[in-house]
Design an enzyme around this catalytic site. Structure first.
Site, PDB file in Angstrom:
ATOM      1  CG  ASN A   7      -1.891   1.107   1.252  1.00 21.99           C
ATOM      2  OD1 ASN A   7      -1.818   2.017   0.431  1.00 21.99           O
ATOM      3  ND2 ASN A   7      -2.821   1.056   2.180  1.00 21.99           N
ATOM      4  NE  ARG A  91      -6.483   1.162   0.063  1.00 23.00           N
ATOM      5  CZ  ARG A  91      -6.547   2.292   0.748  1.00 23.00           C
ATOM      6  NH1 ARG A  91      -5.477   2.792   1.310  1.00 23.00           N
ATOM      7  NH2 ARG A  91      -7.694   2.917   0.869  1.00 23.00           N
ATOM      8  CG  HIS A 180     -13.840   2.172   3.267  1.00 20.00           C
ATOM      9  ND1 HIS A 180     -14.682   3.055   3.902  1.00 20.00           N
ATOM     10  CD2 HIS A 180     -12.587   2.549   3.587  1.00 20.00           C
ATOM     11  CE1 HIS A 180     -13.953   3.929   4.584  1.00 20.00           C
ATOM     12  NE2 HIS A 180     -12.670   3.647   4.406  1.00 20.00           N
ATOM     13  NE  ARG A 241     -11.709  11.312   5.437  1.00 20.41           N
ATOM     14  CZ  ARG A 241     -11.528  10.083   4.980  1.00 20.41           C
ATOM     15  NH1 ARG A 241     -12.378   9.573   4.103  1.00 20.41           N
ATOM     16  NH2 ARG A 241     -10.514   9.351   5.377  1.00 20.41           N
ATOM     17  CD  GLU A 385      -9.441  -2.263   3.785  1.00 24.44           C
ATOM     18  OE1 GLU A 385      -9.717  -1.400   2.960  1.00 24.44           O
ATOM     19  OE2 GLU A 385      -9.142  -1.992   4.964  1.00 24.44           O
TER      20      GLU A 385
END
Ligand code: AMP
Length: 409
Positions: A7, A91, A180, A241, A385
């Site tokens: 990643n 990723r 996601h 956020r 993941e």
């Protein structure tokens, strides 16, 4: 087959090395502060003390070289030579409309990812640096790319279009993509296996609640709608956020506070959500602690956060005309029993009957937290993941080897 999962961010690179014969993690780690003074490589092998190495790592090719050196290190390594890495999976945050599934990297794929730089300016260029760095160090090793957006490409236009002039979609691909996806995909499959029911029969709302957070309506195994939008700013309230808001707030704030567009963008992405309302932290653990100590702003932040998750679950129950299971995953979803309880308390109308003692259990396993006989099952499903990236990479490389073999005969 050993698969290295990467990643790659702009100044960091995380890795996990899998032995796919039993899906075990041989080693994992991260390089931080790439391109800065005193870069740090942290390397972990189960059962051994963590290794930390500080050095100058100027760019990504050097970072990958350092990781490979560590993986083959005489004392701390787990591989004899770098030839023991048979595939690399990356990723990638944004696959736009070009990628509906994971693919092996070739020149066309790299070109397509480059075309998407505009849609994910912070992420995709950094991912490309990771791909180039692996190419430079392991030129003969096949690489695969797994996209956060790909799972959501099954959404119908009623879910993915914004009600704005369609020319903006046609010209600039302004639409909902969702994120996601790897996690929502993984946990929905885990849930179906846990429930012993075919995924194709289930209506699931999966709640990935971590630093970033999103809910997805998964209808018969396919993403039907999701709360994040063209960017990961839309939807639920998150650590920093804002999630959903009236877009008119943006020009209004710019006028009233004399801010630039960039400043408002930064405010909505970095200084909103839990941290803004609680005034305490973006970390749910600290917000809950402050709330339990009587901090009213922390309580309000917690209540808003839970309320918005509940609203999305309700909306998606309506979108799919019912639900069979609700899944909680990621940092907050997996660990915060208080949050799960607060969300579920308002869902009795759907037939959710929470079992408080089951909800309080801490475990790394998939588990049910509703009572036996609850009309809707609520599960906690640890996400993974990296494992899904490793599985996709392994499958793609195996299929390619097989088709090459058939081609030769
Ligand atoms: P993730 O983005 O999935 O890594 O999730 C990270 C977030 O999980 C952190 O910012 C914390 O807010 C949250 N988290 C981790 N452990 C707990 C916990 N025990 N209770 C509440 N929140 C937690």
């Amino acid at each position: 087959m050993n698969v290295l999962v990467i990643n790659s961010g702009s100044s960091s690179l995380k890795y996990q090395l899998y032995d796919m014969s039993n899906e075990s993690v041989l080693a994992s780690g991260r390089v931080e502060r790439i391109g800065m003074e005193s870069s740090i490589l942290t390397h972990e092998v189960e059962g051994q003390a963590e290794v930390r190495e500080v050095s100058e790592i100027l760019e990504h090719t050097m970072a990958v070289r350092k990781v490979l050196d560590m993986l083959t290190h005489r004392k701390f390594g787990v591989l004899r030579t770098i030839e023991d890495i048979q595939a690399v999976g990356h990723r990638i945050v944004h696959g736009g409309e070009s990628f509906r599934e994971s693919v092996l990297v070739d020149a066309d794929v790299k070109l397509e990812i480059r075309k998407l730089f505009d849609l994910a300016p912070l992420h995709n260029p950094a991912h490309m640096m990771g791909i180039a760095a692996v190419e430079a160090n392991l030129p003969d090793v096949p690489q695969a790319v797994v996209f956060d957006t790909a799972f959501h490409q099954t959404m119908p236009p009623t879910s993915y279009l914004y009600a704005i002039p369609t020319v903006l979609y046609r010209k600039h691909k302004i639409r909902r993509y969702g994120f996601h996806g790897t996690s929502h995909d993984y946990v929905s499959k885990q849930a179906a296996a846990f429930l012993g029911r075919p995924l194709e029969e289930l209506k699931i709302v999966s709640c990935h609640i971590g630093n970033g957070a999103s809910c997805t309506a998964i209808l018969h195994g396919k993403s039907y709608d999701t709360s994040m939008g063209m960017t990961p700013l839309e939807g639920l309230m998150m650590g920093t956020r804002s999630g959903d808001l009236d877009p008119a707030i943006v020009p209004y704030t710019i006028n009233k506070e004399d801010l630039t567009l960039n400043e408002v963008n930064s405010m909505l992405n970095k200084h909103s959500g839990l941290v803004a309302i609680s005034g305490v932290s973006s970390d749910m653990r600290e917000v809950v602690q402050a709330m339990e100590e009587g901090n009213e702003s922390a309580r309000l932040a917690f209540e808003m956060y839970a309320y918005r998750i509940r609203k999305y679950i309700g909306a998606y129950a309506a979108a799919m005309n019912g639900i069979d299971a609700i899944l909680f995953t990621a940092g907050v979803g997996e660990n915060s029993d208080v949050l799960r309880k607060r969300v579920c308390e308002g869902l009795t109308f759907l037939g959710v009957e929470l079992d408080e003692s089951r909800n309080a259990v801490r475990s790394n396993e998939t588990r049910r937290i509703t009572k036996d006989g609850s009309k809707v099952d609520v599960l906690v499903v640890p996400t993974n993941e990296e494992l899904l990236i490793a599985r996709d990479t392994y499958r793609l490389v195996q299929n390619k080897a097989l088709s090459d073999k058939v081609g030769q005969t």
